[in-house]
Design an enzyme around this catalytic site. Structure first.
Site: not given
Ligand code: PLP
Length: 368
Positions: A168, A190, A226, A310
């Site tokens: 983060q 990401h 790879t 959840c």
């Protein structure tokens, strides 16, 4: 994903060649990969040889925690120390080590502000330090944004290897592997405008750990397979771009917090008095249920998160908020808002403008 990262990835996808092949196509891909490694190393404050590319932050965490545990167990050290607010990508491998490898897992508690208890760690090391194989404390928490005192953890740990999950924090707050002095650190592409499914483990050059994957011997034989050169090139393109302005995002965040405090008087911001990442705000709205809030906000085209898991359709209270002293009810009436490089003041004002109505409806739903 950043435009620059998409372009870099697209260009690299069109290039032929496995970076482990010796022919010219392979060597050209290897050059792109090693340039990317060097750029990332500069950005993170480590040596290029300390960068081990992985397929996710989760993978980096697993390699570090399990590898450092196994390395320590070879000299009779059986304890794994983690904080009570880790992401599942540390909590679950730690649990696995306890159920499958006989590790003793000890959690460092946090205070109401979401910061780990350094006194607990000091006492633990004083009494059982010679049995600890690894300490893992996240650099900043994903639900509250609270930044942890990692340099102090390293100082207290002495010779015990310290891993930090910095997924983060990277590019959101100053972060240097060498200045922190940790043994290992996890990153994920990401979270910074790079592609999904790419990560990195930064591991001190002098440290050798058993690997999870065996095969072609890539990445210091710690992570065979790879290498995903297009994804890695896109990751480092995002890492070297200056798209996230922490000061601007902090101003936006604080404007949002002031608006909430004015519009929803008994809302409380979790971890408010701690050092936090610029882009995360976690708020408890008493008398609501966060799932309901999330759906009502979604109906206004606003995506936010409950931060909790959840399982089998049952909403569980966030372990992070419970560790900070919340009870089930207050933990389950909390919502996390995240701000990114592209968030604007008008986005903020729009969210603030719909909040009172959403809270009123969520409270009414909670009473029925
Ligand atoms: N650690 C933290 C603190 C995270 O927030 C996340 C993802 O949300 C991860 C680890 C997992 O990273 P990845 O999605 O790359 O597996």
């Amino acid at each position: 994903m950043l435009e620059s990262a998409i372009s870099a990835m697209t260009e690299q996808l069109a290039c032929l060649g496995n970076p482990s092949s010796l022919h010219s196509h392979g060597r050209a891909t290897r050059k792109a990969l090693e340039d990317a490694r060097e750029s990332l190393a500069k950005e993170v404050g480590c040596l290029p040889s300390e960068v081990i590319f992985t397929a996710s932050g989760t993978e980096a965490n697993n390699i570090a925690l399990k590898g450092l545990f196994w390395a320590g167990r070879n000299s009779g050290k059986n304890i794994v120390v983690i904080s009570s607010i880790e992401h599942r990508a540390i909590l679950d491998p730690a649990h696995w080590l306890s159920t499958h490898e006989g590790a003793e897992v000890i959690q460092i508690p946090v205070n109401f502000d979401g910061v780990i208890d350094l006194g607990f760690l000091k006492d633990l090391i004083a009494s059982r330090g010679d049995q600890i194989s690894v300490i893992s404390v996240m650099h900043a928490n994903n639900e509250t944004g609270v930044i942890q005192p990692i340099a102090e953890v390293v100082a207290i740990a002495g010779d015990i290897p310290v891993h930090t999950d910095a997924v983060q924090s990277f590019k959101k707050t100053p972060l240097s592997f060498s200045l922190l002095g940790v043994t290992a650190m996890s990153l994920s592409a990401h979270k910074i405008g790079g592609p999904l499914g790419v990560g990195a483990l930064i591991l001190k050059r002098t440290v050798e750990i058993p690997s999870l994957l065996h095969g072609g011997g890539q990445e210091r034989e710690i992570r065979s397979g790879t290498l995903n050169t297009p994804g890695i090139v896109a990751f480092t393109t995002a890492a070297t771009s200056a798209h996230f302005n922490a000061a601007e995002v902090t101003t936006l965040r604080d404007r949002f917090i002031s608006a909430i405090q004015k519009l929803v008087p008994n809302a409380t911001v979790n971890g408010l008095s701690s050092a936090r990442l610029p882009g995360i705000v976690n708020v408890t709205f008493l008398g609501t249920q966060s799932d309901t809030l999330l759906l009502l906000m979604d109906g206004q085209q606003i995506s936010c998160s409950t931060g909790s898991a959840c399982s089998a359709g049952v909403h569980e209270a966030s372990h992070v908020l419970l560790a900070m002293g919340h009870n089930d009810e207050t933990a389950q009436s909390s919502l996390r808002f995240s701000f990114g490089a592209s968030s604007t003041a008008s986005d903020c004002d729009f969210v603030a403008s719909v909040l009172p109505g959403v809270i009123a409806r969520a409270r009414a739903a909670h009473l029925t």
